[in-house]
Design a protein around this motif. Structure first.
Motif, mmCIF file in Angstrom:
data_model
loop_
_atom_site.group_PDB
_atom_site.id
_atom_site.type_symbol
_atom_site.label_atom_id
_atom_site.label_comp_id
_atom_site.label_asym_id
_atom_site.label_seq_id
_atom_site.Cartn_x
_atom_site.Cartn_y
_atom_site.Cartn_z
ATOM 1 N N ALA A 114 0.830 -1.210 0.000
ATOM 2 C CA ALA A 114 0.000 0.000 0.000
ATOM 3 C C ALA A 114 0.864 1.260 0.000
ATOM 4 C CB ALA A 114 -0.946 -0.011 1.195
ATOM 5 N N CYS A 115 1.910 1.270 0.811
ATOM 6 C CA CYS A 115 2.811 2.431 0.871
ATOM 7 C C CYS A 115 3.486 2.689 -0.469
ATOM 8 C CB CYS A 115 3.891 2.209 1.928
ATOM 9 S SG CYS A 115 3.302 2.278 3.625
ATOM 10 N N MET A 116 3.771 1.620 -1.187
ATOM 11 C CA MET A 116 4.505 1.735 -2.446
ATOM 12 C C MET A 116 3.577 1.805 -3.660
ATOM 13 S SD MET A 116 7.665 -0.822 -1.669
ATOM 14 C CE MET A 116 8.518 -0.327 -3.162
ATOM 15 N N SER A 117 2.275 1.759 -3.428
ATOM 16 C CA SER A 117 1.283 1.778 -4.509
ATOM 17 C C SER A 117 1.507 0.647 -5.513
ATOM 18 C CB SER A 117 1.283 3.132 -5.228
ATOM 19 O OG SER A 117 0.948 4.160 -4.329
ATOM 20 N N VAL A 118 1.787 -0.531 -4.962
ATOM 21 C CA VAL A 118 1.917 -1.743 -5.776
ATOM 22 C C VAL A 118 1.043 -2.816 -5.146
ATOM 23 C CG1 VAL A 118 4.260 -1.181 -6.549
ATOM 24 C CG2 VAL A 118 3.945 -2.633 -4.536
ATOM 25 N N ARG A 119 0.909 -3.924 -5.821
ATOM 26 C CA ARG A 119 0.120 -5.024 -5.274
ATOM 27 C C ARG A 119 1.006 -5.913 -4.397
ATOM 28 N NH1 ARG A 119 -3.948 -7.416 -9.434
ATOM 29 N NH2 ARG A 119 -4.778 -8.068 -7.447
ATOM 30 N N GLN A 120 0.363 -6.625 -3.503
ATOM 31 C CA GLN A 120 1.075 -7.485 -2.557
ATOM 32 C C GLN A 120 1.979 -8.504 -3.259
ATOM 33 O OE1 GLN A 120 0.153 -10.936 -1.914
ATOM 34 N NE2 GLN A 120 1.760 -11.140 -0.390
ATOM 35 N N PRO A 121 1.556 -9.126 -4.378
ATOM 36 C CA PRO A 121 2.463 -10.081 -5.035
ATOM 37 C C PRO A 121 3.776 -9.454 -5.512
ATOM 38 C CG PRO A 121 0.222 -10.432 -5.792
ATOM 39 C CD PRO A 121 0.215 -9.151 -4.989
ATOM 40 N N ALA A 122 3.753 -8.168 -5.830
ATOM 41 C CA ALA A 122 4.992 -7.503 -6.246
ATOM 42 C C ALA A 122 5.972 -7.428 -5.080
ATOM 43 C CB ALA A 122 4.694 -6.105 -6.785
ATOM 44 N N VAL A 123 5.471 -7.121 -3.899
ATOM 45 C CA VAL A 123 6.325 -7.067 -2.705
ATOM 46 C C VAL A 123 6.831 -8.466 -2.369
ATOM 47 C CG1 VAL A 123 6.419 -6.534 -0.240
ATOM 48 C CG2 VAL A 123 5.202 -5.002 -1.807
ATOM 49 N N SER A 124 5.951 -9.447 -2.434
ATOM 50 C CA SER A 124 6.359 -10.833 -2.162
ATOM 51 C C SER A 124 7.421 -11.296 -3.147
ATOM 52 C CB SER A 124 5.148 -11.759 -2.215
ATOM 53 O OG SER A 124 4.253 -11.454 -1.173
ATOM 54 N N GLY A 125 7.263 -10.923 -4.415
ATOM 55 C CA GLY A 125 8.258 -11.285 -5.427
ATOM 56 C C GLY A 125 9.605 -10.633 -5.165
ATOM 57 N N SER A 126 9.575 -9.359 -4.786
ATOM 58 C CA SER A 126 10.825 -8.672 -4.453
ATOM 59 C C SER A 126 11.482 -9.303 -3.235
ATOM 60 C CB SER A 126 10.564 -7.184 -4.170
ATOM 61 O OG SER A 126 10.240 -6.508 -5.351
ATOM 62 N N LEU A 127 10.663 -9.660 -2.246
ATOM 63 C CA LEU A 127 11.213 -10.302 -1.053
ATOM 64 C C LEU A 127 11.865 -11.638 -1.410
ATOM 65 C CD1 LEU A 127 11.739 -10.429 1.949
ATOM 66 C CD2 LEU A 127 9.394 -11.255 2.272
ATOM 67 N N ALA A 128 11.261 -12.388 -2.295
ATOM 68 C CA ALA A 128 11.852 -13.666 -2.726
ATOM 69 C C ALA A 128 13.203 -13.427 -3.402
ATOM 70 C CB ALA A 128 10.900 -14.400 -3.666
ATOM 71 N N ARG A 129 13.293 -12.399 -4.253
ATOM 72 C CA ARG A 129 14.564 -12.096 -4.919
ATOM 73 C C ARG A 129 15.606 -11.598 -3.916
ATOM 74 N NH1 ARG A 129 10.759 -10.284 -8.374
ATOM 75 N NH2 ARG A 129 11.129 -8.074 -7.976
ATOM 76 N N LEU A 130 15.168 -10.796 -2.958
ATOM 77 C CA LEU A 130 16.088 -10.327 -1.915
ATOM 78 C C LEU A 130 16.626 -11.494 -1.096
ATOM 79 C CD1 LEU A 130 14.028 -7.243 -0.758
ATOM 80 C CD2 LEU A 130 16.406 -7.135 -1.541
ATOM 81 N N ARG A 131 15.740 -12.406 -0.737
ATOM 82 C CA ARG A 131 16.160 -13.572 0.040
ATOM 83 C C ARG A 131 17.194 -14.388 -0.722
ATOM 84 N NH1 ARG A 131 10.100 -15.021 2.347
ATOM 85 N NH2 ARG A 131 10.437 -14.065 4.399
ATOM 86 N N SER A 132 16.981 -14.542 -2.005
ATOM 87 C CA SER A 132 17.923 -15.292 -2.835
ATOM 88 C C SER A 132 19.257 -14.548 -2.949
ATOM 89 C CB SER A 132 17.318 -15.516 -4.223
ATOM 90 O OG SER A 132 18.233 -16.144 -5.068
ATOM 91 N N TYR A 133 19.187 -13.265 -3.214
ATOM 92 C CA TYR A 133 20.402 -12.472 -3.389
ATOM 93 C C TYR A 133 21.268 -12.485 -2.128
ATOM 94 C CZ TYR A 133 23.458 -8.626 -4.717
ATOM 95 O OH TYR A 133 24.562 -7.871 -5.019
ATOM 96 N N PHE A 134 20.636 -12.303 -0.973
ATOM 97 C CA PHE A 134 21.385 -12.223 0.285
ATOM 98 C C PHE A 134 21.518 -13.567 0.993
ATOM 99 C CE2 PHE A 134 20.015 -7.774 -0.260
ATOM 100 C CZ PHE A 134 21.267 -7.180 -0.220
#
Length: 93
Positions: A33-53
């Motif tokens: 909501a803060c970023m004006s995106v849908r929840q799956p977009a945040v979940s997808g970014s979190l998955a990529r962050l988890r993989s990267y780090f």
């Protein structure tokens, strides 16, 4: 001033924004909501962050998302850097 574009090109800096908002909000839906995106977009970014780090970064709890130690350290480093970028963008608009 020199940057290592090889390192920066391998990482989408928008994910750093998502990370910092999630760190602040501790909730995927509120972050979206803060970023004006849908929840799956945040979940997808979190998955990529988890993989990267190679770290879960946030652990789901009843009350939201609890950051791991690695997430806390990362937030300490990313937050000032993003504040500097934000200030430069505002000053030079």
């Amino acid at each position: 001033m020199s940057i290592n574009e090889q390192v920066l090109c391998q990482f989408d800096l928008n994910m750093a924004i998502t990370f910092l908002v999630l760190f602040r909000e501790r909730n995927v839906t509120r972050t979206a909501a803060c970023m004006s995106v849908r929840q799956p977009a945040v979940s997808g970014s979190l998955a990529r962050l988890r993989s990267y780090f190679d770290d879960p970064l946030f652990i789901r709890t009843k009350s939201g998302m609890r950051p791991t130690q690695k997430a806390k350290l990362l937030a300490l480093e990313l937050s000032p850097a993003m504040n500097h970028i934000e200030a430069a963008l505002i000053r030079n608009r």
